[in-house]
Write a protein that holds these residues in place. Structure first.
Motif, PDB file in Angstrom:
ATOM      1  N   GLY A 313       0.813  -1.212   0.000  1.00  0.00           N
ATOM      2  CA  GLY A 313       0.000   0.000   0.000  1.00  0.00           C
ATOM      3  C   GLY A 313       0.847   1.263   0.000  1.00  0.00           C
ATOM      4  O   GLY A 313       0.499   2.266  -0.634  1.00  0.00           O
ATOM      5  N   ARG A 314       1.989   1.224   0.688  1.00  0.00           N
ATOM      6  CA  ARG A 314       2.872   2.391   0.748  1.00  0.00           C
ATOM      7  C   ARG A 314       3.467   2.740  -0.625  1.00  0.00           C
ATOM      8  O   ARG A 314       3.823   3.897  -0.876  1.00  0.00           O
ATOM      9  N   LEU A 315       3.597   1.745  -1.471  1.00  0.00           N
ATOM     10  CA  LEU A 315       4.189   1.991  -2.791  1.00  0.00           C
ATOM     11  C   LEU A 315       3.372   2.984  -3.601  1.00  0.00           C
ATOM     12  O   LEU A 315       3.900   3.668  -4.478  1.00  0.00           O
ATOM     13  N   THR A 316       2.073   3.069  -3.312  1.00  0.00           N
ATOM     14  CA  THR A 316       1.226   4.026  -4.050  1.00  0.00           C
ATOM     15  C   THR A 316       1.490   5.465  -3.609  1.00  0.00           C
ATOM     16  O   THR A 316       1.068   6.404  -4.283  1.00  0.00           O
ATOM     17  N   GLU A 317       2.192   5.635  -2.485  1.00  0.00           N
ATOM     18  CA  GLU A 317       2.438   6.976  -1.962  1.00  0.00           C
ATOM     19  C   GLU A 317       3.691   7.610  -2.554  1.00  0.00           C
ATOM     20  O   GLU A 317       3.900   8.820  -2.408  1.00  0.00           O
ATOM     21  N   TYR A 318       4.506   6.801  -3.209  1.00  0.00           N
ATOM     22  CA  TYR A 318       5.734   7.343  -3.794  1.00  0.00           C
ATOM     23  C   TYR A 318       5.434   8.111  -5.082  1.00  0.00           C
ATOM     24  O   TYR A 318       4.502   7.773  -5.822  1.00  0.00           O
ATOM     25  N   ALA A 319       6.245   9.129  -5.337  1.00  0.00           N
ATOM     26  CA  ALA A 319       6.080   9.955  -6.548  1.00  0.00           C
ATOM     27  C   ALA A 319       7.160   9.613  -7.567  1.00  0.00           C
ATOM     28  O   ALA A 319       8.157   8.954  -7.253  1.00  0.00           O
ATOM     29  N   LYS A 320       6.947  10.049  -8.780  1.00  0.00           N
ATOM     30  CA  LYS A 320       7.915   9.825  -9.857  1.00  0.00           C
ATOM     31  C   LYS A 320       9.278  10.386  -9.462  1.00  0.00           C
ATOM     32  O   LYS A 320       9.390  11.517  -8.994  1.00  0.00           O
TER      33      LYS A 320
END
Length: 342
Positions: A313-320
């Protein structure tokens, strides 16, 4: 008396004719939005095969077009190991597809078609809990490769699974007696309004053929998963190690995700991760040993299912442009690599 009997029989015949006509119209209205998926994928080890070498296998599944931009819902087991996906529409046109995300725990996946014919309308998901046991349903798919086959039945039951740790999600499957066979997997089950009640997942059968015990992932569960904005498909086929399993393979950390297979061309492949090559049985579960073991992602250990899902779920919080550091174990040696979000 004869007139009453004749009138009664005529009424029954008319009601059946009306129902049949409704099914016909419904089939015509949604059929073009159901697709066949011809999949080339990494093969699983054969029964009794000890030394595993990567090979390819072909399979067939179905899918449901749910957006004008080419998004297609299907079952995870149809595409999770896919190296090539060919999407075939009812008019015979074909295009390529690729995996967008996979949720193995639910057996649900989303793929993207490169092109969609202009005349095809996306299907709609039924509202959550807008169904009842006993209502009539229909399934469209490609059982044994027989294209766009229709089967009709009833919603036979509502089956909730155990909650998934750390998520609060209670997966719901809808049971049906509509005929479901190999090739139907990933296809839609409709209500009589032409809305998707669920995506075909599996059957219960000793022979492998339909005996009237089919299960679809419910519209409720589908919508909840889609609302979480699932992470991009990594290309890893993992096995979550228990403490006993970790100890048995001399993993000093006592936890981790054992990589079974790596799908070529995916993020995991580009990062250089390796799958296993020794096929064993742990209880009744086939497991490939010898692959890398993921230990931590950005300093957070993968100790159990809850922590693994939390990290996902945390992976969706990272930005490009963000950098994700991955710590893993290979042949007893701790290594580290990183992934720059694209």
């Amino acid at each position: 008396m004869k007139r009453i009997v004749v009138s009664f029989l005529a009424l029954i015949y008319a009601s059946y004719s009306f129902a049949d006509n409704k099914i016909q119209k419904l089939y015509d209205s949604v059929n073009n939005s159901v697709v066949e998926l011809h999949v080339e994928a990494i093969a699983n080890p054969k029964p009794g095969q000890v030394n595993y070498k990567v090979s390819k296998a072909n399979s067939l599944g179905s899918g449901a077009l749910v957006s004008k931009k080419g998004r297609i819902l299907t079952a995870a087991h149809v595409v999770e190991r896919a190296t090539k996906i060919e999407v075939t529409f009812n008019d015979g046109s074909k295009t390529s597809g690729h995996v967008v995300w996979v949720d193995n725990l639910i057996d649900l996946a989303m793929i993207q078609a490169a092109e969609v014919p202009d005349n095809i309308k996306p299907l709609k998901l039924a509202k959550a809990e807008d169904y009842r046991v006993g209502e009539q349903v229909m399934v469209i798919g490609a059982p044994y490769g027989v294209s766009h086959s229709l089967s009709v039945g009833y919603l036979s039951g509502i089956r909730d699974k155990d909650p998934i740790p750390g998520t609060g999600l209670v997966p719901r499957f809808l049971q049906t007696d509509a005929s479901i066979n190999k090739g139907n997997s990933g296809g839609p089950m409709f209500n009589l309004d032409g809305e998707i009640l669920g995506i075909v997942s599996h059957i219960l059968s000793k022979t492998g053929d339909s005996i009237g015990l089919g299960f679809v992932i419910s519209t409720d569960t589908i919508q909840k998963i889609m609302a979480t904005d699932p992470t991009i498909f990594s290309g890893l086929i993992p096995h979550l190690l228990t403490k006993k399993e970790a100890k048995a393979i001399n993993n000093p950390y006592g936890y981790g995700l054992l990589i079974q297979q790596v799908v070529p061309g995916t993020i995991a492949d580009r990062l250089g991760f390796r799958g296993g090559d020794l096929n064993v049985l742990i209880g009744n579960t086939p497991v490939l040993l010898g692959g890398d073991i993921l230990l931590e992602i950005s300093g957070r250990p993968i100790k159990d299912l809850a922590s693994a899902l939390k990290l996902r779920g945390r992976l969706t919080e990272y930005a490009k442009g963000d950098k994700i550091i991955v710590k893993y174990l290979r042949a007893g040696e701790v290594k580290q690599t990183f992934w720059i979000i694209e």
